[in-house]
Design a protein around this motif. Structure first.
Motif, PDB file in Angstrom:
ATOM      1  N   PRO A 139     -77.608 -60.365  10.460  1.00  0.00           N
ATOM      2  CA  PRO A 139     -78.536 -60.077  11.563  1.00  0.00           C
ATOM      3  C   PRO A 139     -79.850 -60.852  11.487  1.00  0.00           C
ATOM      4  O   PRO A 139     -80.509 -61.032  12.513  1.00  0.00           O
ATOM      5  CB  PRO A 139     -78.776 -58.574  11.424  1.00  0.00           C
ATOM      6  CG  PRO A 139     -78.427 -58.240  10.020  1.00  0.00           C
ATOM      7  CD  PRO A 139     -77.336 -59.174   9.628  1.00  0.00           C
ATOM      8  N   ILE A 140     -80.229 -61.292  10.310  1.00  0.00           N
ATOM      9  CA  ILE A 140     -81.484 -62.027  10.139  1.00  0.00           C
ATOM     10  C   ILE A 140     -81.166 -63.434   9.671  1.00  0.00           C
ATOM     11  O   ILE A 140     -80.392 -63.633   8.730  1.00  0.00           O
ATOM     12  CB  ILE A 140     -82.415 -61.315   9.130  1.00  0.00           C
ATOM     13  CG1 ILE A 140     -82.783 -59.921   9.644  1.00  0.00           C
ATOM     14  CG2 ILE A 140     -83.676 -62.145   8.882  1.00  0.00           C
ATOM     15  CD1 ILE A 140     -83.530 -59.074   8.641  1.00  0.00           C
ATOM     16  N   ILE A 199     -95.164 -58.764   9.411  1.00  0.00           N
ATOM     17  CA  ILE A 199     -94.638 -59.509   8.271  1.00  0.00           C
ATOM     18  C   ILE A 199     -95.647 -59.504   7.134  1.00  0.00           C
ATOM     19  O   ILE A 199     -95.291 -59.326   5.958  1.00  0.00           O
ATOM     20  CB  ILE A 199     -94.267 -60.945   8.690  1.00  0.00           C
ATOM     21  CG1 ILE A 199     -93.083 -60.921   9.660  1.00  0.00           C
ATOM     22  CG2 ILE A 199     -93.957 -61.815   7.477  1.00  0.00           C
ATOM     23  CD1 ILE A 199     -92.693 -62.277  10.209  1.00  0.00           C
ATOM     24  N   ILE A 200     -96.918 -59.668   7.457  1.00  0.00           N
ATOM     25  CA  ILE A 200     -97.957 -59.631   6.422  1.00  0.00           C
ATOM     26  C   ILE A 200     -97.993 -58.255   5.758  1.00  0.00           C
ATOM     27  O   ILE A 200     -98.080 -58.142   4.521  1.00  0.00           O
ATOM     28  CB  ILE A 200     -99.324 -59.994   7.020  1.00  0.00           C
ATOM     29  CG1 ILE A 200     -99.290 -61.424   7.584  1.00  0.00           C
ATOM     30  CG2 ILE A 200    -100.422 -59.849   5.974  1.00  0.00           C
ATOM     31  CD1 ILE A 200     -98.934 -62.502   6.586  1.00  0.00           C
ATOM     32  N   ASP A 201     -97.910 -57.202   6.542  1.00  0.00           N
ATOM     33  CA  ASP A 201     -97.889 -55.846   5.974  1.00  0.00           C
ATOM     34  C   ASP A 201     -96.705 -55.679   5.023  1.00  0.00           C
ATOM     35  O   ASP A 201     -96.830 -55.056   3.955  1.00  0.00           O
ATOM     36  CB  ASP A 201     -97.811 -54.802   7.084  1.00  0.00           C
ATOM     37  CG  ASP A 201     -99.091 -54.706   7.896  1.00  0.00           C
ATOM     38  OD1 ASP A 201    -100.136 -55.204   7.421  1.00  0.00           O
ATOM     39  OD2 ASP A 201     -99.044 -54.145   9.011  1.00  0.00           O
ATOM     40  N   LYS A 254     -82.097 -62.307  -2.390  1.00  0.00           N
ATOM     41  CA  LYS A 254     -80.772 -61.685  -2.302  1.00  0.00           C
ATOM     42  C   LYS A 254     -79.926 -62.303  -1.189  1.00  0.00           C
ATOM     43  O   LYS A 254     -78.704 -62.149  -1.172  1.00  0.00           O
ATOM     44  CB  LYS A 254     -80.928 -60.185  -2.068  1.00  0.00           C
ATOM     45  CG  LYS A 254     -81.554 -59.452  -3.246  1.00  0.00           C
ATOM     46  CD  LYS A 254     -81.693 -57.968  -2.967  1.00  0.00           C
ATOM     47  CE  LYS A 254     -82.327 -57.251  -4.157  1.00  0.00           C
ATOM     48  NZ  LYS A 254     -82.500 -55.800  -3.891  1.00  0.00           N
ATOM     49  N   ALA A 255     -80.576 -62.987  -0.278  1.00  0.00           N
ATOM     50  CA  ALA A 255     -79.849 -63.617   0.837  1.00  0.00           C
ATOM     51  C   ALA A 255     -79.088 -64.844   0.360  1.00  0.00           C
ATOM     52  O   ALA A 255     -79.570 -65.597  -0.491  1.00  0.00           O
ATOM     53  CB  ALA A 255     -80.834 -64.012   1.929  1.00  0.00           C
ATOM     54  N   PRO A 256     -77.893 -65.094   0.910  1.00  0.00           N
ATOM     55  CA  PRO A 256     -77.214 -66.360   0.620  1.00  0.00           C
ATOM     56  C   PRO A 256     -77.972 -67.518   1.254  1.00  0.00           C
ATOM     57  O   PRO A 256     -78.684 -67.341   2.248  1.00  0.00           O
ATOM     58  CB  PRO A 256     -75.835 -66.181   1.264  1.00  0.00           C
ATOM     59  CG  PRO A 256     -76.052 -65.168   2.342  1.00  0.00           C
ATOM     60  CD  PRO A 256     -77.119 -64.243   1.832  1.00  0.00           C
ATOM     61  N   THR A 295     -88.332 -64.205  -1.237  1.00  0.00           N
ATOM     62  CA  THR A 295     -87.741 -63.030  -1.883  1.00  0.00           C
ATOM     63  C   THR A 295     -88.017 -61.752  -1.091  1.00  0.00           C
ATOM     64  O   THR A 295     -87.197 -60.833  -1.090  1.00  0.00           O
ATOM     65  CB  THR A 295     -88.252 -62.872  -3.322  1.00  0.00           C
ATOM     66  OG1 THR A 295     -89.686 -62.860  -3.331  1.00  0.00           O
ATOM     67  CG2 THR A 295     -87.757 -64.015  -4.197  1.00  0.00           C
ATOM     68  N   ALA A 296     -89.149 -61.688  -0.401  1.00  0.00           N
ATOM     69  CA  ALA A 296     -89.471 -60.489   0.382  1.00  0.00           C
ATOM     70  C   ALA A 296     -88.720 -60.449   1.702  1.00  0.00           C
ATOM     71  O   ALA A 296     -88.332 -59.370   2.170  1.00  0.00           O
ATOM     72  CB  ALA A 296     -90.977 -60.416   0.640  1.00  0.00           C
ATOM     73  N   LEU A 297     -88.511 -61.606   2.334  1.00  0.00           N
ATOM     74  CA  LEU A 297     -87.822 -61.641   3.626  1.00  0.00           C
ATOM     75  C   LEU A 297     -86.319 -61.881   3.490  1.00  0.00           C
ATOM     76  O   LEU A 297     -85.545 -61.485   4.363  1.00  0.00           O
ATOM     77  CB  LEU A 297     -88.429 -62.726   4.519  1.00  0.00           C
ATOM     78  CG  LEU A 297     -89.917 -62.587   4.848  1.00  0.00           C
ATOM     79  CD1 LEU A 297     -90.351 -63.694   5.801  1.00  0.00           C
ATOM     80  CD2 LEU A 297     -90.232 -61.224   5.427  1.00  0.00           C
ATOM     81  N   GLY A 298     -85.933 -62.542   2.410  1.00  0.00           N
ATOM     82  CA  GLY A 298     -84.532 -62.910   2.243  1.00  0.00           C
ATOM     83  C   GLY A 298     -83.729 -61.830   1.555  1.00  0.00           C
ATOM     84  O   GLY A 298     -83.216 -62.023   0.442  1.00  0.00           O
ATOM     85  N   ASP A 299     -83.568 -60.685   2.213  1.00  0.00           N
ATOM     86  CA  ASP A 299     -82.780 -59.602   1.619  1.00  0.00           C
ATOM     87  C   ASP A 299     -81.305 -59.749   1.992  1.00  0.00           C
ATOM     88  O   ASP A 299     -80.885 -60.771   2.556  1.00  0.00           O
ATOM     89  CB  ASP A 299     -83.347 -58.234   2.026  1.00  0.00           C
ATOM     90  CG  ASP A 299     -83.301 -57.977   3.527  1.00  0.00           C
ATOM     91  OD1 ASP A 299     -82.531 -58.658   4.240  1.00  0.00           O
ATOM     92  OD2 ASP A 299     -84.036 -57.088   4.000  1.00  0.00           O
ATOM     93  N   SER A 300     -80.506 -58.736   1.694  1.00  0.00           N
ATOM     94  CA  SER A 300     -79.059 -58.833   1.902  1.00  0.00           C
ATOM     95  C   SER A 300     -78.663 -58.861   3.372  1.00  0.00           C
ATOM     96  O   SER A 300     -77.502 -59.133   3.704  1.00  0.00           O
ATOM     97  CB  SER A 300     -78.358 -57.663   1.208  1.00  0.00           C
ATOM     98  OG  SER A 300     -78.854 -56.428   1.693  1.00  0.00           O
ATOM     99  N   ASN A 301     -79.607 -58.604   4.265  1.00  0.00           N
ATOM    100  CA  ASN A 301     -79.327 -58.679   5.707  1.00  0.00           C
ATOM    101  C   ASN A 301     -79.580 -60.074   6.279  1.00  0.00           C
ATOM    102  O   ASN A 301     -79.392 -60.285   7.480  1.00  0.00           O
ATOM    103  CB  ASN A 301     -80.201 -57.681   6.460  1.00  0.00           C
ATOM    104  CG  ASN A 301     -79.822 -56.250   6.186  1.00  0.00           C
ATOM    105  OD1 ASN A 301     -78.653 -55.895   6.273  1.00  0.00           O
ATOM    106  ND2 ASN A 301     -80.798 -55.424   5.838  1.00  0.00           N
TER     107      ASN A 301
END
Length: 409
Positions: A176-177, A261-263, A152-154, A125-131
């Motif tokens: 992009p990600i 990423i940890i931060d 939020k990511a597909p 959930t923290a890394l999988g954003d709309s980008n």
């Protein structure tokens, strides 16, 4: 209306052989346990169902360390990590875990969690954003699936281990990600993901590789450092989740990744921010667990485990080859998870019951945990088992097979 609806659903599950039941253990975790169920008298069972792969859950050093941690830090943490629940024990554990993974992840940092489920929800959930787009193996653990669904990511899922399909998905991705997400050791099949090939795809398509090593940490790799070490991988693109309630013998989990990423997780991961920190006594004891895992004793326990795996596979292969009409299949696994595929839900339950009658505790795993038609016995081995324990299981399955064949005759 609600109670009637739920009772109907429960009856349907029972008719399909999908009802789960809890047992109550009256003794410490270990191969030989005192167990009760349904208000019946407790019995002594030989268990092949624990994820305590190194047999550390009742190790006297860890029992003492847990008690020492409670005396030093108290019973509870009192609050979340970002309020006042982040103790010196938590900080020291995270430093050691970061050092543990630093040979595989440059500039590694680590963040501890109460459970592996929470860690995976936090990560995705923290890394999988709309980008971002998430690419997930279809046999990933439920926590990875749920984390991806909450993100939020597909999400695009690829057939288990099918890297050709994954490559095509990555090639056509426009976000992009890109996040490739996989178990390292798949919890119901026991097989290993091809992490070198997955990392090569991540490098080729500018993606990140998130690895859930719940069943590899402590067992695989040099000094038990896990699946990344097992494959001699090193990359800043690796994001690693390890659990501490299996081979480590205690509880909790952690994420190790590039310090940035940890931060980011500290600032944004809701399952981390909005929950009370685990008791610091557990973190204190986990430091001792890391020392045991990496010690010569840890090496000896891993050697013992591999010997037991080989013994079981030889015995069950012989049994299956001698009784082909049963349709049993020993799945391809070199790990402590040794699934015996039976197929039908009722047949798997009957086989587990036949072993239970011989005081052998092996769980029947059914849908939705595994696909329909692939119900199985999930045999898990521990370094705390003996060769005699494994031979007793082989004999128990041999007796069950003879009874089944006799009943069909």
């Amino acid at each position: 209306m609600l109670i009637a609806h739920l009772n109907h659903q429960l009856h349907e599950r029972e008719a399909q052989g999908l009802i789960r039941q809890r047992r109550i253990t009256e003794s410490p975790s270990g191969p030989h346990q005192r167990v009760s169920r349904d208000n019946q008298p407790a019995r002594d069972l030989l268990a092949f169902c624990s994820n305590d792969y190194l047999g550390l859950a009742n190790h006297p050093v860890l029992v003492q360390a847990l008690a020492d941690g409670a005396r030093q830090f108290g019973a509870g943490s009192g609050a979340s990590h970002l309020i006042n629940g982040h103790s010196r024990a938590h900080a020291a554990l995270e430093d050691e875990l970061a050092a543990w993974l630093s040979p595989c992840i440059p500039q590694a940092g680590a963040l501890s969690f109460c459970t592996g489920y929470m860690a995976n929800l936090a990560l995705l959930t923290a890394l999988g954003d709309s980008n971002a787009t998430i690419f997930a193996d279809k046999l990933n653990h439920a926590s990875l699936i749920d984390g991806a669904l909450l993100a939020k990511a597909p999400m695009q899922r690829y057939p288990h281990g099918n890297l050709a399909v994954l490559a095509r998905q990555l090639e056509h991705c426009t976000t992009p990600i890109k996040l490739i997400v996989t178990d390292a050791v798949f919890s119901m099949d026991g097989d290993l993901a091809d992490l070198p090939a997955l990392l090569a795809l991540a490098e080729r398509f500018d993606a990140w590789l998130i690895v859930d090593d719940a069943h590899g940490f402590g067992v695989l790799g040099a000094q038990g450092r896990g699946s990344l070490s097992h494959f001699n991988l090193r990359s800043k693109r690796l994001v690693y989740m390890g659990t501490l309630g299996k081979a480590a013998g205690l509880g909790g989990a952690f994420v190790a990744a590039h310090s940035t990423i940890i931060d980011w997780l500290v600032q944004t991961a809701r399952p981390y921010i909005y929950t009370t920190a685990a008791p610091p006594a557990i973190a204190h004891a986990l430091r001792e667990s890391l020392h045991l895992i990496g010690s010569e004793e840890g090496n000896q326990r891993r050697t013992q485990l591999q010997q037991l795996i080989a013994q079981l596979r030889i015995g069950l292969t012989t049994l299956i080859e001698a009784n082909p009409t049963l349709g049993w299949q020993l799945m391809a696994s070199s790990t402590a998870i040794q699934p015996l595929l039976v197929g039908d839900n009722a047949a798997a339950l009957a086989l587990a019951a036949a072993l239970d009658a011989q005081d052998l505790w092996v769980p029947a795993i059914r849908p939705p945990t595994v696909p329909v038609g692939t119900a199985r016995l999930r045999i898990t081995l521990s370094a705390a088992h003996t060769a005699d324990d494994v031979q007793r299981l082989i004999k128990g399955l041999t007796q069950a097979a003879a009874n089944l064949i006799g009943a069909k005759a």
